[in-house]
Scaffold this motif. Sequence first.
Motif, PDB file in Angstrom:
ATOM      1  N   GLU A 125      12.609  13.800  -6.985  1.00 54.20           N
ATOM      2  CA  GLU A 125      12.607  15.001  -7.831  1.00 54.20           C
ATOM      3  C   GLU A 125      12.284  16.259  -7.028  1.00 54.20           C
ATOM      4  OE1 GLU A 125      13.778  15.192 -10.947  1.00 54.20           O
ATOM      5  OE2 GLU A 125      14.287  13.094 -10.561  1.00 54.20           O
ATOM      6  N   SER A 129      14.977  19.192  -6.883  1.00 51.17           N
ATOM      7  CA  SER A 129      14.633  20.521  -7.381  1.00 51.17           C
ATOM      8  C   SER A 129      14.718  21.558  -6.274  1.00 51.17           C
ATOM      9  CB  SER A 129      13.234  20.530  -8.009  1.00 51.17           C
ATOM     10  OG  SER A 129      12.267  20.291  -7.024  1.00 51.17           O
ATOM     11  N   SER A 133      17.530  24.643  -6.196  1.00 50.53           N
ATOM     12  CA  SER A 133      17.087  26.040  -6.141  1.00 50.53           C
ATOM     13  C   SER A 133      17.720  26.791  -4.974  1.00 50.53           C
ATOM     14  CB  SER A 133      15.565  26.100  -6.028  1.00 50.53           C
ATOM     15  OG  SER A 133      15.145  25.655  -4.747  1.00 50.53           O
TER      16      SER A 133
END
Length: 135
Positions: A125, A129, A133
């Motif tokens: 994760e 993430s 981004s």
Amino acid sequence: KDIDYRFFINLFLIYASTKMAFSITHNYKTVLEILENNTNLDFITCDSPVINLTGKDFKNPTVFYYPITPKIAIKLKIYDLFFDINNDINNKVIIINDDNVNEIIELNKIVFKNSYNEIYSNNEETLKSFLCSQH
């Protein structure tokens, strides 16, 4: 029997890294900062894990960053031998918590930018993430 050239390459790399470490510790002043990550966001690393944060030119200090684990990283600060380091500049542990989590975000961006092909994290994760981004 043929000589395995990889043995000599590895031997040379060990020799060169030892000479470089000796040169740094004897010809420069060094300060080590240990970054202790107490957040939910892990340090990431890459296929080129040691990063010069100050660029190509020697500065006082020149700073190398190296994430060791998802929760521990180091910054090695190298000063010119004749640079006057005051008593406030010494080895230390810096705690990173939710109040200064931006430090981890910025360091992870630098790791991402300096990678050749691969980024590593023990948390899928965190990696997803971070990669999402960046787009």
